[in-house]
Scaffold this active site. Structure first.
Site, PDB file in Angstrom:
ATOM      1  N   TYR A   4      -1.774  11.105   1.997  1.00  0.00           N
ATOM      2  CA  TYR A   4      -2.650  11.351   0.839  1.00  0.00           C
ATOM      3  C   TYR A   4      -2.647  12.826   0.452  1.00  0.00           C
ATOM      4  CZ  TYR A   4      -4.442   6.642   1.617  1.00  0.00           C
ATOM      5  OH  TYR A   4      -4.550   5.293   1.758  1.00  0.00           O
TER       6      TYR A   4
ATOM      7  N   ASP B 188       0.852  -1.188   0.000  1.00  0.00           N
ATOM      8  CA  ASP B 188       0.000   0.000   0.000  1.00  0.00           C
ATOM      9  C   ASP B 188       0.894   1.247   0.000  1.00  0.00           C
ATOM     10  OD1 ASP B 188      -2.952   0.994   0.468  1.00  0.00           O
ATOM     11  OD2 ASP B 188      -1.804   1.966   2.057  1.00  0.00           O
TER      12      ASP B 188
ATOM     13  N   TYR C 116     -12.360   8.013  -1.415  1.00  0.00           N
ATOM     14  CA  TYR C 116     -11.676   8.290  -0.145  1.00  0.00           C
ATOM     15  C   TYR C 116     -10.447   9.186  -0.322  1.00  0.00           C
ATOM     16  CZ  TYR C 116      -8.040   4.694  -0.971  1.00  0.00           C
ATOM     17  OH  TYR C 116      -6.987   3.967  -1.467  1.00  0.00           O
TER      18      TYR C 116
ATOM     19  N   HIS D 296      -7.171  -6.537  -0.244  1.00  0.00           N
ATOM     20  CA  HIS D 296      -6.108  -5.542  -0.171  1.00  0.00           C
ATOM     21  C   HIS D 296      -5.010  -5.913   0.819  1.00  0.00           C
ATOM     22  CE1 HIS D 296      -4.225  -1.650  -0.555  1.00  0.00           C
ATOM     23  NE2 HIS D 296      -4.332  -1.437   0.747  1.00  0.00           N
TER      24      HIS D 296
END
Length: 332
Positions: free
Chosen positions: A246, A111, A166, A311
């Site tokens: 992010y 990730d 998201y 995931h």
């Protein structure tokens, strides 16, 4: 043998101007054992690698798994801009120096940890012997400003998935923090891990009632103790540091412009679950399997698609992933 080797040692070291918590298992480095550095994703901790650390420590590898900046026992700087790829790659390199690892290391990422590992292999390939990345493929248009007509990563996700996706929701400071409150850490971790970041869950900006997650049985690969381990840390630290990664996606894309035409030449194996959200981005399977991925990553030696995995592949299919890592790095 694995139980003995799986004993995990914890310490805090100063690296790149912050204090970093690092978990280690296997040889302590005095005998020159090969080192494997594990980089976790969102919203996780070093603990996500517990199975792989036990597996590789038993086979003579020195396993090093830090909490990345903003997570767990590692410092969480308040400035959003201090979560750029430059900062986090700098943390990894400085951590290796701080704990006395100066030879090339094996890197395993998942990730956001995979994104940081791709950047590490672009910026400092001299520190990496081989890479095993999971879940997130090398996506040049997301990671690097590489073309005159390129759109920023956030514009791309907005156009592709809309404003409730998201990654788009995470951009404005304070907004995501309302959804991700430390008080709800137990419910959030259970929901995220159980839903395994399916595309439907990732686009959901209206979380169901907390008692819905309480009723949902845990999958066989996850225990209440595992959920509690994650939850207790996020109750203490909150989620702002992790979400700030992010908020740096556009910044990373701009900062990486000097590497616009660079390729990842480090020997690489890529592992992804066939149910992972990231394996269902528009066009990604053609990219991975029909030559585009290999063109960007000439070091790519194999792609492993694991059936029935979502995931959190290194936890869901722990033995299988551990064996794939070992089979690959043991060649070097």
């Amino acid at each position: 043998m694995e139980a003995a080797a799986a004993a995990v040692r914890h310490r805090t070291v100063e690296a790149n101007g912050i204090s970093m918590h690092v978990a280690e298992s296997g040889p302590d480095g005095g005998d020159g054992a090969p080192a494997v550095v594990f980089l976790h994703g969102f919203p996780e901790l070093w603990y996500s690698w517990r199975h792989q650390m036990a597996h590789l420590a038993a086979r003579g590898y020195r396993c090093v798994a830090p909490d990345l900046r903003g997570y767990g026992g590692t410092a969480a700087p308040p400035d959003v801009a201090s979560y750029s790829a430059f900062h986090v790659v700098g943390d990894v390199v400085a951590l290796l120096d701080a704990i006395g690892i100066h030879n090339k290391v094996f890197v395993v990422g998942h990730d956001w940890g995979a994104i940081i590992a791709w950047y590490l292999c672009l910026f400092r390939p001299d520190r990496v012997a081989a890479l095993v990345n999971t879940s997130v493929a090398f996506m040049r248009h997301i990671f690097v400003r590489a073309a005159a007509a390129a759109v920023t990563p956030i514009d791309y996700f907005h156009r592709t998935y809309g404003p409730t996706y998201y990654i788009c929701r995470f951009q404005e400071p304070g907004v995501a923090e309302k959804e991700f409150s430390p008080a709800n850490a137990g419910y959030l971790m259970k929901r995220i891990l159980c839903n395994r970041f399916t595309s439907s869950a990732a686009g959901d900006d209206k979380p169901p009632a907390a008692d819905a997650a309480e009723e949902e049985p845990l999958p066989p690969w996850l225990t209440e103790e595992d959920v509690s381990h994650f939850a207790s840390e996020f109750e203490r630290t909150g989620f702002t540091g992790p979400i700030n990664y992010y908020r740096n996606m556009d910044r990373n894309w701009e900062l990486a412009a000097p590497w616009a035409d660079a390729k990842v030449r480090v020997p690489t194996r890529f592992i992804v679950g066939d149910g992972d959200l990231t394996y269902h981005y528009p066009g990604i399977q053609d990219y991975i399997h029909k030559g585009g991925f290999e063109a960007d990553v000439p070091g790519l030696e194999s792609v492993v698609v694991i059936p029935g995995a979502g995931h959190f592949v290194q936890q869901e299919k722990a033995d299988e992933v551990s064996q794939h890592i070992y089979d690959f790095i043991s060649k070097f």
